[in-house]
Design a protein around this motif. Structure first.
Motif, PDB file in Angstrom:
ATOM      1  N   MET A   1       0.836  -1.197   0.000  1.00  0.00           N
ATOM      2  CA  MET A   1       0.000   0.000   0.000  1.00  0.00           C
ATOM      3  C   MET A   1       0.873   1.250   0.000  1.00  0.00           C
ATOM      4  O   MET A   1       1.885   1.310   0.696  1.00  0.00           O
ATOM      5  CB  MET A   1      -0.898  -0.022   1.239  1.00  0.00           C
ATOM      6  CG  MET A   1      -1.979   1.011   1.233  1.00  0.00           C
ATOM      7  SD  MET A   1      -3.376   0.424   2.228  1.00  0.00           S
ATOM      8  CE  MET A   1      -4.332   1.918   2.359  1.00  0.00           C
TER       9      MET A   1
ATOM     10  N   PHE B   1       0.588   5.174   0.933  1.00  0.00           N
ATOM     11  CA  PHE B   1      -0.319   6.018   1.698  1.00  0.00           C
ATOM     12  C   PHE B   1      -0.244   7.465   1.242  1.00  0.00           C
ATOM     13  O   PHE B   1       0.745   7.895   0.660  1.00  0.00           O
ATOM     14  CB  PHE B   1       0.027   5.947   3.187  1.00  0.00           C
ATOM     15  CG  PHE B   1      -0.256   4.615   3.806  1.00  0.00           C
ATOM     16  CD1 PHE B   1      -1.465   4.357   4.419  1.00  0.00           C
ATOM     17  CD2 PHE B   1       0.690   3.616   3.773  1.00  0.00           C
ATOM     18  CE1 PHE B   1      -1.723   3.139   4.984  1.00  0.00           C
ATOM     19  CE2 PHE B   1       0.443   2.383   4.342  1.00  0.00           C
ATOM     20  CZ  PHE B   1      -0.771   2.143   4.951  1.00  0.00           C
ATOM     21  N   GLN B   2      -1.296   8.196   1.575  1.00  0.00           N
ATOM     22  CA  GLN B   2      -1.365   9.607   1.220  1.00  0.00           C
ATOM     23  C   GLN B   2      -0.192  10.392   1.803  1.00  0.00           C
ATOM     24  O   GLN B   2       0.412  11.209   1.146  1.00  0.00           O
ATOM     25  CB  GLN B   2      -2.689  10.180   1.720  1.00  0.00           C
ATOM     26  CG  GLN B   2      -2.873  11.632   1.356  1.00  0.00           C
ATOM     27  CD  GLN B   2      -4.242  12.129   1.755  1.00  0.00           C
ATOM     28  OE1 GLN B   2      -5.060  11.403   2.272  1.00  0.00           O
ATOM     29  NE2 GLN B   2      -4.501  13.385   1.496  1.00  0.00           N
ATOM     30  N   SER B   3       0.126  10.100   3.075  1.00  0.00           N
ATOM     31  CA  SER B   3       1.227  10.817   3.719  1.00  0.00           C
ATOM     32  C   SER B   3       2.555  10.099   3.509  1.00  0.00           C
ATOM     33  O   SER B   3       3.526  10.410   4.167  1.00  0.00           O
ATOM     34  CB  SER B   3       0.943  10.940   5.214  1.00  0.00           C
ATOM     35  OG  SER B   3       0.931   9.650   5.786  1.00  0.00           O
TER      36      SER B   3
ATOM     37  N   ALA C   1       3.858   7.721   4.712  1.00  0.00           N
ATOM     38  CA  ALA C   1       4.091   6.852   5.863  1.00  0.00           C
ATOM     39  C   ALA C   1       5.467   6.206   5.838  1.00  0.00           C
ATOM     40  O   ALA C   1       5.623   5.012   6.052  1.00  0.00           O
ATOM     41  CB  ALA C   1       2.995   5.785   5.951  1.00  0.00           C
ATOM     42  N   LEU C   2       6.497   7.025   5.572  1.00  0.00           N
ATOM     43  CA  LEU C   2       7.866   6.499   5.643  1.00  0.00           C
ATOM     44  C   LEU C   2       8.323   6.532   7.100  1.00  0.00           C
ATOM     45  O   LEU C   2       8.043   7.483   7.812  1.00  0.00           O
ATOM     46  CB  LEU C   2       8.803   7.345   4.785  1.00  0.00           C
ATOM     47  CG  LEU C   2       8.429   7.402   3.303  1.00  0.00           C
ATOM     48  CD1 LEU C   2       9.370   8.335   2.557  1.00  0.00           C
ATOM     49  CD2 LEU C   2       8.464   6.024   2.682  1.00  0.00           C
ATOM     50  N   TYR C   3       9.026   5.483   7.522  1.00  0.00           N
ATOM     51  CA  TYR C   3       9.493   5.422   8.911  1.00  0.00           C
ATOM     52  C   TYR C   3      10.591   6.459   9.107  1.00  0.00           C
ATOM     53  O   TYR C   3      11.644   6.370   8.481  1.00  0.00           O
ATOM     54  CB  TYR C   3      10.009   4.028   9.234  1.00  0.00           C
ATOM     55  CG  TYR C   3       9.058   2.928   8.810  1.00  0.00           C
ATOM     56  CD1 TYR C   3       7.736   2.939   9.233  1.00  0.00           C
ATOM     57  CD2 TYR C   3       9.470   1.911   7.973  1.00  0.00           C
ATOM     58  CE1 TYR C   3       6.855   1.955   8.834  1.00  0.00           C
ATOM     59  CE2 TYR C   3       8.593   0.908   7.569  1.00  0.00           C
ATOM     60  CZ  TYR C   3       7.290   0.942   7.995  1.00  0.00           C
ATOM     61  OH  TYR C   3       6.414  -0.028   7.602  1.00  0.00           O
ATOM     62  N   PRO C   4      10.368   7.463   9.977  1.00  0.00           N
ATOM     63  CA  PRO C   4      11.285   8.601  10.036  1.00  0.00           C
ATOM     64  C   PRO C   4      12.678   8.255  10.549  1.00  0.00           C
ATOM     65  O   PRO C   4      13.639   8.945  10.226  1.00  0.00           O
ATOM     66  CB  PRO C   4      10.573   9.577  10.979  1.00  0.00           C
ATOM     67  CG  PRO C   4       9.612   8.755  11.755  1.00  0.00           C
ATOM     68  CD  PRO C   4       9.227   7.604  10.891  1.00  0.00           C
ATOM     69  N   ASN C   5      12.784   7.181  11.328  1.00  0.00           N
ATOM     70  CA  ASN C   5      14.084   6.870  11.929  1.00  0.00           C
ATOM     71  C   ASN C   5      14.942   5.977  11.055  1.00  0.00           C
ATOM     72  O   ASN C   5      16.085   5.713  11.385  1.00  0.00           O
ATOM     73  CB  ASN C   5      13.865   6.200  13.288  1.00  0.00           C
ATOM     74  CG  ASN C   5      13.002   4.957  13.151  1.00  0.00           C
ATOM     75  OD1 ASN C   5      11.896   5.010  12.616  1.00  0.00           O
ATOM     76  ND2 ASN C   5      13.511   3.826  13.590  1.00  0.00           N
ATOM     77  N   MET C   6      14.395   5.496   9.944  1.00  0.00           N
ATOM     78  CA  MET C   6      15.162   4.589   9.089  1.00  0.00           C
ATOM     79  C   MET C   6      15.586   5.313   7.812  1.00  0.00           C
ATOM     80  O   MET C   6      14.928   6.250   7.361  1.00  0.00           O
ATOM     81  CB  MET C   6      14.300   3.391   8.689  1.00  0.00           C
ATOM     82  CG  MET C   6      13.820   2.560   9.845  1.00  0.00           C
ATOM     83  SD  MET C   6      12.947   1.130   9.193  1.00  0.00           S
ATOM     84  CE  MET C   6      11.994   0.680  10.625  1.00  0.00           C
TER      85      MET C   6
ATOM     86  N   ASN D   1      13.849   1.644   4.932  1.00  0.00           N
ATOM     87  CA  ASN D   1      12.408   1.788   4.743  1.00  0.00           C
ATOM     88  C   ASN D   1      11.904   0.797   3.706  1.00  0.00           C
ATOM     89  O   ASN D   1      10.885   0.147   3.902  1.00  0.00           O
ATOM     90  CB  ASN D   1      12.093   3.207   4.250  1.00  0.00           C
ATOM     91  CG  ASN D   1      11.540   4.085   5.347  1.00  0.00           C
ATOM     92  OD1 ASN D   1      10.426   3.891   5.793  1.00  0.00           O
ATOM     93  ND2 ASN D   1      12.342   5.031   5.793  1.00  0.00           N
TER      94      ASN D   1
ATOM     95  N   PHE E   1      12.190  -2.960   4.876  1.00  0.00           N
ATOM     96  CA  PHE E   1      11.636  -3.343   6.180  1.00  0.00           C
ATOM     97  C   PHE E   1      10.637  -4.501   6.046  1.00  0.00           C
ATOM     98  O   PHE E   1      10.667  -5.466   6.811  1.00  0.00           O
ATOM     99  CB  PHE E   1      10.962  -2.126   6.824  1.00  0.00           C
ATOM    100  CG  PHE E   1      10.462  -2.372   8.220  1.00  0.00           C
ATOM    101  CD1 PHE E   1      11.345  -2.573   9.262  1.00  0.00           C
ATOM    102  CD2 PHE E   1       9.097  -2.416   8.494  1.00  0.00           C
ATOM    103  CE1 PHE E   1      10.886  -2.791  10.553  1.00  0.00           C
ATOM    104  CE2 PHE E   1       8.633  -2.640   9.775  1.00  0.00           C
ATOM    105  CZ  PHE E   1       9.535  -2.832  10.806  1.00  0.00           C
ATOM    106  N   GLY E   2       9.776  -4.402   5.044  1.00  0.00           N
ATOM    107  CA  GLY E   2       8.771  -5.451   4.834  1.00  0.00           C
ATOM    108  C   GLY E   2       9.402  -6.792   4.537  1.00  0.00           C
ATOM    109  O   GLY E   2       8.993  -7.821   5.076  1.00  0.00           O
TER     110      GLY E   2
ATOM    111  N   GLU F   1      12.386  -7.709   5.411  1.00  0.00           N
ATOM    112  CA  GLU F   1      13.042  -8.147   6.644  1.00  0.00           C
ATOM    113  C   GLU F   1      12.024  -8.819   7.564  1.00  0.00           C
ATOM    114  O   GLU F   1      12.283  -9.873   8.139  1.00  0.00           O
ATOM    115  CB  GLU F   1      13.681  -6.937   7.323  1.00  0.00           C
ATOM    116  CG  GLU F   1      14.587  -7.296   8.484  1.00  0.00           C
ATOM    117  CD  GLU F   1      14.951  -6.079   9.312  1.00  0.00           C
ATOM    118  OE1 GLU F   1      14.994  -4.966   8.762  1.00  0.00           O
ATOM    119  OE2 GLU F   1      15.186  -6.249  10.518  1.00  0.00           O
TER     120      GLU F   1
ATOM    121  N   ARG G   1       8.963   1.186  -1.834  1.00  0.00           N
ATOM    122  CA  ARG G   1       8.716   0.270  -0.724  1.00  0.00           C
ATOM    123  C   ARG G   1       7.637  -0.741  -1.097  1.00  0.00           C
ATOM    124  O   ARG G   1       7.693  -1.902  -0.711  1.00  0.00           O
ATOM    125  CB  ARG G   1       8.278   1.068   0.510  1.00  0.00           C
ATOM    126  CG  ARG G   1       8.161   0.215   1.737  1.00  0.00           C
ATOM    127  CD  ARG G   1       7.985   1.041   2.974  1.00  0.00           C
ATOM    128  NE  ARG G   1       6.725   1.759   2.972  1.00  0.00           N
ATOM    129  CZ  ARG G   1       6.320   2.577   3.945  1.00  0.00           C
ATOM    130  NH1 ARG G   1       7.107   2.785   4.980  1.00  0.00           N
ATOM    131  NH2 ARG G   1       5.169   3.190   3.886  1.00  0.00           N
TER     132      ARG G   1
END
Lengths: 370, 292
Positions: free
Chosen positions: A79, A81-83, A85-90, A95, A98-99, A101, A146
């Motif tokens: 998916m 997302f509109q925003s 939704a990237l993980y800010p700390n990675m 990023n 991650f899936g 992993e 991603r």
């Protein structure tokens, strides 16, 4: 049997049913766009396909496997997302993988998948950056990357372009279309922007108030809208909806409308089946581009009708000039060539392409098929 | 054309500046005065204090009061100094702060990202615990500790402070996580991360500022607590109780210099935490309180 089957799906929150018996079969490689105003249930439907919201009734199947109650991560979907939704700390690379992993894919394979997707999206130089250091367009690419890395059965896009500025949005739209063309992936895409829906999709589902109003190719939706809602929602400026009466003249059905001076004018229909509606009121639907100056009229059309009327306002918009007139007490917009010789306040000879006109039943607002 | 003038809302004339700084410096000196008094008097022999003039610098510098406060002063009936109690406090504070912060973070995570029916009620009740005065719970707490067999021990004190702190730490983390986009959690779910994995990999790495707030708040409160320590400490009383016993002893000469040294010793850890983590404190407090 489709690749992604949505069978009789409903969604209720308590007593309130927000999505009513949605039935869509998506073929492999199809680009389905769910479009509608906010609150129409399009995002809810997408979230149910993703597994982020429970299905109240009916079932959803991906590749003939019913996925009701299956965890989102086990549906083989991805998916955007509109925003974003990237993980800010990675970092970007973390990023994107991650899936993989989380699904226990070994590191060498992850790196290989990452490298090929990064190359495809031209983001290989960004892999070590954090999302905070990227521009909007780059974040958008990473979010798509991603999704791509997972190589899922179905891609879900939730208004992915609405956070971008106007120019970038058009660029990314083309980009997504290219990507779909090259990869032949199955995509379900949610938007409220009818232009995005028209340009990207192979099929569109127009939704309103929890109902699918019409499901069809962009051309079907545009040329033969199922009802007044679809007719006015798709297209900009919206289709003109003008109250008219069907009258018979020379054995042919005509639409009787009143012009700005209160004179009744007759526009000959191309659909002989409207005979059945003789003497009855209808809603006449005409797209702005079907009303032009006589020189700009479609030469291939077999039914151009002249209409003399006073011009209320002209709006030059560069490539086109939009001309407003009053028909049956309503504003009707015509789309003309930029150099059409037309001035506000004067009488003008309009040319109406009645081959493109549609008629709606005023009671049900459904299109009259004749 | 006239030259461009810098018209800003705040007048920044030289005189105004000087005046501002003068006032600020005076305030700073005023606030530092108690620390100065404690510092100089803890480095004097006792006769210099009893001879008058608390404000003067020592004429004979000595570290004896510090040594005495730390290891030989009479605390209650034992001449042990504050050392064993300092250790008690450390043994109590570190686990209590760690546990209450971790539980608070988990609570905040669940209350914002795994919403359930009546979750706002649960949060409301936890919030309510912040307003319960210590005195009210003393007797029920004593009963509970007795039944658990933890009365008068360090683990008992840890339990008490954790229970009391969870309300605050939950409030901090819940408000902080409320502004954290839920789409990220959804993305992680689709990526296949579970409950704890999302917490550990996605949420915790960005929780730095609020964790600092929680740690400072909990550390100061627990370290400085006297009532629970004196009520439930038993044989393992914390630093605050020992300091009281040192200062309030009614027999013998009052060794003010030793008292000052002991008081500074008792305040040092909180001072240390503020200096190390203080600049994150305001930042995190703002983030946690204003947003969400």
């Amino acid at each position: 049997m489709g690749f992604l089957d949505i069978r009789n799906v409903t969604k209720s929150y308590g007593q309130v049913e927000v999505l009513h018996r949605v039935d869509i079969a998506v073929e492999e490689g199809e680009f389905l766009v769910l479009v509608g105003p906010s609150g129409c249930g399009k995002s809810t439907l997408l979230n149910m396909i993703a597994g982020l919201e429970a299905i109240t009734g009916g079932e959803i199947a991906i590749k003939n496997r019913v996925v009701n109650g299956v965890h989102p991560s086990k549906r083989n979907i991805a998916m955007v997302f509109q925003s974003y939704a990237l993980y800010p700390n990675m970092t970007v690379g973390q990023n994107m993988t991650f899936g993989l992993e989380m699904h226990g894919v070994p590191k060498p394979e992850r790196d290989k998948a990452l490298a090929s997707v990064a190359k495809l999206l031209q983001i290989d130089h960004l892999l070590d950056r954090k999302p905070g250091q990227l521009s909007g367009g780059q974040r958008q690419r990473v979010a798509m990357g991603r999704a791509l890395v997972r190589n899922p059965d179905v891609f879900l896009f939730d208004e992915p372009l609405s956070n971008l500025d106007a120019k970038l949005r058009v660029d990314m739209r083309t980009e997504i279309k290219k990507l779909h063309h090259n990869l032949k992936t199955t995509i379900v895409y949610v938007t409220h922007d009818q232009i995005e829906a028209m340009t990207l999709s192979t099929r569109i589902a127009v939704m309103n108030k929890g109902f699918v109003q019409q499901l069809g190719t962009p051309k079907e939706i545009y040329d033969t809208p199922a009802n007044v809602f679809v007719a006015t929602f798709m297209g900009s400026p919206a289709m003109n909806i003008i109250p008219a009466t069907v009258v018979m003249e020379g054995g042919q059905p005509h639409a009787a409308v009143t012009d700005a001076e209160g004179q009744v004018q007759h526009l000959r229909f191309s659909q002989p089946g409207l005979v059945a509606w003789a003497g009855k009121p209808i809603l006449l639907g005409i797209r702005p581009e079907a009303i032009t100056d006589p020189e700009g009229a479609d030469r291939k059309s077999g039914n151009i009708v002249a209409l003399k009327n006073r011009v209320t306002v002209t709006e030059p918009a560069g490539a086109d000039t939009f001309v407003t007139m009053t028909l049956s007490g309503k504003d009707a917009i015509a789309r003309m060539r930029a150099d059409a010789n037309v001035a506000a306040g004067q009488s003008f000879d309009f040319a109406v392409n009645m081959e493109k006109a549609v008629a709606f039943d005023p009671a049900t607002e459904d299109r009259i098929t004749a | 054309m006239s030259a461009v003038t810098q018209d800003t809302a705040v007048s920044t004339g030289r005189a105004t500046r000087a005046f501002l700084y003068l006032i600020l410096i005076l305030f700073a000196l005023f606030y530092l005065l108690p620390l100065y008094v404690m510092g100089v008097n803890s480095l004097k022999p006792l006769p210099e204090i009893t001879g008058g003039n608390m404000m003067a610098l020592p004429s004979t510098w000595t570290l004896d009061p510090w040594r005495s406060a730390w290891s030989t002063a009479q605390i209650g009936v034992e001449p042990t100094g504050l050392k064993p109690y300092f250790l008690n406090s450390i043994l109590m504070v570190v686990p209590a702060v760690a546990i209450s912060t971790i539980v608070g973070a988990l609570n905040g995570y669940v209350l914002t990202k795994w919403r359930f029916r009546y979750d706002t009620w649960v949060f409301g009740l936890m919030l309510f615990s912040c307003f319960i005065p210590f005195q009210i719970v003393l007797i029920p707490m004593a009963v509970v500790l007795g039944k658990l067999g933890l009365a008068g021990s360090v683990p008992g004190l840890i339990l008490v402070h954790v229970v009391y702190g969870i309300g605050f730490t939950t409030l901090y983390f819940r408000n902080y996580y409320a502004s954290f986009p839920t789409e990220l959690i959804r993305a992680a779910q689709i990526d296949g991360a579970g409950f704890f994995r999302i917490f550990w990999r996605i949420l915790l790495p960005v929780s730095g500022p609020i964790a600092v707030v929680s740690v400072i708040w909990q550390f100061t409160n627990i370290w400085n607590d006297f009532l629970f320590g004196v009520s439930f400490g038993g044989t393992s009383q914390p630093m605050t109780v020992a300091l009281n016993n040192l200062v309030q002893s009614s027999t013998g000469v009052k060794e003010y210099n030793v008292h000052f040294a002991g008081a500074i010793l008792a305040a040092l850890p909180t001072l240390f935490v503020y200096i190390v983590a203080g600049r994150y404190f305001v930042r995190g407090l703002m983030a946690g309180s204003v947003k969400g």
